[in-house]
Design an enzyme around this catalytic site. Structure first.
Site, PDB file in Angstrom:
ATOM      1  N   ASP A  24       0.828  -1.204   0.000  1.00 54.14           N
ATOM      2  CA  ASP A  24       0.000   0.000   0.000  1.00 54.14           C
ATOM      3  C   ASP A  24       0.867   1.261   0.000  1.00 54.14           C
ATOM      4  O   ASP A  24       1.811   1.389   0.783  1.00 54.14           O
ATOM      5  CB  ASP A  24      -0.896   0.003   1.235  1.00 54.14           C
ATOM      6  CG  ASP A  24      -1.747  -1.256   1.320  1.00 54.14           C
ATOM      7  OD1 ASP A  24      -1.262  -2.334   0.933  1.00 54.14           O
ATOM      8  OD2 ASP A  24      -2.887  -1.164   1.793  1.00 54.14           O
ATOM      9  N   HIS A  26      -0.682   4.721  -0.420  1.00 54.21           N
ATOM     10  CA  HIS A  26      -1.473   5.756   0.259  1.00 54.21           C
ATOM     11  C   HIS A  26      -0.886   7.160   0.098  1.00 54.21           C
ATOM     12  O   HIS A  26      -0.627   7.868   1.074  1.00 54.21           O
ATOM     13  CB  HIS A  26      -1.642   5.416   1.737  1.00 54.21           C
ATOM     14  CG  HIS A  26      -2.699   4.377   1.983  1.00 54.21           C
ATOM     15  ND1 HIS A  26      -3.991   4.507   1.526  1.00 54.21           N
ATOM     16  CD2 HIS A  26      -2.648   3.175   2.631  1.00 54.21           C
ATOM     17  CE1 HIS A  26      -4.703   3.439   1.884  1.00 54.21           C
ATOM     18  NE2 HIS A  26      -3.907   2.613   2.534  1.00 54.21           N
ATOM     19  N   ASP A  60      -4.387   0.189  -3.084  1.00 54.48           N
ATOM     20  CA  ASP A  60      -4.339   1.307  -2.132  1.00 54.48           C
ATOM     21  C   ASP A  60      -3.230   2.286  -2.474  1.00 54.48           C
ATOM     22  O   ASP A  60      -2.407   2.665  -1.626  1.00 54.48           O
ATOM     23  CB  ASP A  60      -4.217   0.803  -0.689  1.00 54.48           C
ATOM     24  CG  ASP A  60      -5.549   0.331  -0.123  1.00 54.48           C
ATOM     25  OD1 ASP A  60      -6.505   0.193  -0.914  1.00 54.48           O
ATOM     26  OD2 ASP A  60      -5.630   0.085   1.089  1.00 54.48           O
ATOM     27  N   ASN A  95      -9.113  -1.783  -1.647  1.00 51.70           N
ATOM     28  CA  ASN A  95     -10.382  -1.297  -1.109  1.00 51.70           C
ATOM     29  C   ASN A  95     -10.513   0.211  -1.237  1.00 51.70           C
ATOM     30  O   ASN A  95     -11.614   0.741  -1.420  1.00 51.70           O
ATOM     31  CB  ASN A  95     -10.568  -1.738   0.345  1.00 51.70           C
ATOM     32  CG  ASN A  95      -9.512  -1.205   1.282  1.00 51.70           C
ATOM     33  OD1 ASN A  95      -8.311  -1.422   1.072  1.00 51.70           O
ATOM     34  ND2 ASN A  95      -9.919  -0.524   2.340  1.00 51.70           N
ATOM     35  N   HIS A  96      -9.404   0.948  -1.198  1.00 52.92           N
ATOM     36  CA  HIS A  96      -9.499   2.404  -1.324  1.00 52.92           C
ATOM     37  C   HIS A  96      -9.782   2.833  -2.756  1.00 52.92           C
ATOM     38  O   HIS A  96     -10.486   3.844  -2.964  1.00 52.92           O
ATOM     39  CB  HIS A  96      -8.240   3.070  -0.769  1.00 52.92           C
ATOM     40  CG  HIS A  96      -8.250   3.138   0.728  1.00 52.92           C
ATOM     41  ND1 HIS A  96      -8.694   4.236   1.436  1.00 52.92           N
ATOM     42  CD2 HIS A  96      -7.906   2.218   1.660  1.00 52.92           C
ATOM     43  CE1 HIS A  96      -8.620   3.999   2.728  1.00 52.92           C
ATOM     44  NE2 HIS A  96      -8.136   2.769   2.897  1.00 52.92           N
ATOM     45  N   HIS A 151      -5.228  -7.851  -3.002  1.00 55.87           N
ATOM     46  CA  HIS A 151      -4.997  -6.776  -2.043  1.00 55.87           C
ATOM     47  C   HIS A 151      -5.034  -7.261  -0.600  1.00 55.87           C
ATOM     48  O   HIS A 151      -4.136  -6.954   0.189  1.00 55.87           O
ATOM     49  CB  HIS A 151      -6.033  -5.667  -2.225  1.00 55.87           C
ATOM     50  CG  HIS A 151      -5.876  -4.550  -1.243  1.00 55.87           C
ATOM     51  ND1 HIS A 151      -4.743  -3.764  -1.184  1.00 55.87           N
ATOM     52  CD2 HIS A 151      -6.700  -4.095  -0.249  1.00 55.87           C
ATOM     53  CE1 HIS A 151      -4.864  -2.873  -0.214  1.00 55.87           C
ATOM     54  NE2 HIS A 151      -6.047  -3.064   0.371  1.00 55.87           N
TER      55      HIS A 151
END
Length: 293
Positions: A24, A26, A60, A95-96, A151
């Site tokens: 991830d 982010h 993500d 999921n993001h 993921h």
């Protein structure tokens, strides 16, 4: 014949002898580029130097940080340029990414992120639009060589057919051809983008039933391991006797500023990249030898 067609469209089965996976991101461009550089994927100009390697980003990329647009743009550029060297880039749906396509990511967006992709962030990511069309090329589950990449978690009942169906239905939704996403993307214990059963407790072994279910699923798929992100760990690690590798190190400084590590799978040998070179990279950043992003 139909099964072969679906495989060619929505599942990656690339013959690369070297696969590099990163977790991830982010919205932390600096952490992402440091990780890619440590893995020998990009140079100081952020150009592809990975040769015929396959880079898998585990989802993500979006939310939390203030450089998510730059992260997304760089990964898309690498995806376009890697094939010239025989390489490939596989970006997964996390999921993001799904929350952005649903217009539900508001609580996780950095203050500067609402205008990062245009005047209306959620309209920009809505199914059928340009960004969602790019995201439609990101499978939920990918098979590269002898490894499965997803993921969060590999569902216990995963099969070649169920993976193909999930990828195809997700793609149709993101292209605006299906009114709702597959139910598996909305949550639940078997959700490939939400379930934490293979990653909790962090840095420790999952439950015995979770490991047993994973081994059964991998046998069914003819794969050696699954590689996941989603749940931050202190460092890239494995569990279930090497059947799962957890690659979310919380590298983004908006998560926990964790280690910039990548996973390499080459000719059946798995190793973690970045642990020895991280201190050297940090010094180079401090001296101004690498760009500060």
């Amino acid at each position: 014949m139909l099964f072969l067609l679906l495989v060619s469209v929505s599942t990656w089965r690339l013959p690369s002898t070297r696969v590099v996976a990163i977790g991830d991101v982010h919205g932390d461009l600096s952490a992402m580029t440091r990780t890619l550089a440590a893995a020998g994927i990009i140079d100081e100009r952020h150009e592809w130097i990975g040769g015929n390697a396959t880079l898998v980003q585990l989802g993500d990329v979006l939310d939390r940080g203030n450089r998510e647009r730059e992260c997304w743009t760089l990964l898309q550029r690498l995806k376009a340029t890697a094939p010239a060297s025989g390489g490939a880039v596989v970006l997964l749906c996390g999921n993001h990414e799904v929350m952005n396509a649903l217009g539900a990511a508001g609580p996780y967006v950095h203050a500067s992120g609402y205008a990062a992709f245009g005047p209306d962030r959620f309209a920009a990511w809505a199914p059928g639009g340009e960004l969602a069309t790019q995201l439609a090329d990101c499978p939920v589950v990918a098979v590269v060589g002898d490894s499965v990449f997803v993921h969060a978690s590999l569902p216990a009942d995963a099969s070649h057919e169920s993976i193909e169906r999930l990828n195809a239905e997700t793609r149709e939704w993101l292209l605006g051809r299906r009114p709702k996403p597959p139910a598996a993307l909305l949550g639940g214990r078997q959700s490939p983008i939400w379930d934490r059963s293979l990653s909790m407790p962090s840095d420790e072994e999952p439950s015995l039933p979770a490991c047993a279910a994973l081994h059964a699923a991998l046998r069914r798929l003819g794969a050696a391991r699954v590689v996941v992100g989603h749940t931050p760990q202190r460092q890239v690690n494995c569990a279930c006797d090497g059947a799962v590798w957890r690659c979310d190190t919380g590298m983004s400084r908006w998560v926990m500023g964790g280690k910039c590590e990548a996973l390499e799978i080459s000719n059946g040998v798995v190793r973690v990249l970045g642990r020895e070179s991280e201190a050297v990279l940090a010094k180079r950043h401090n001296k101004g030898e690498l760009p500060v992003n």
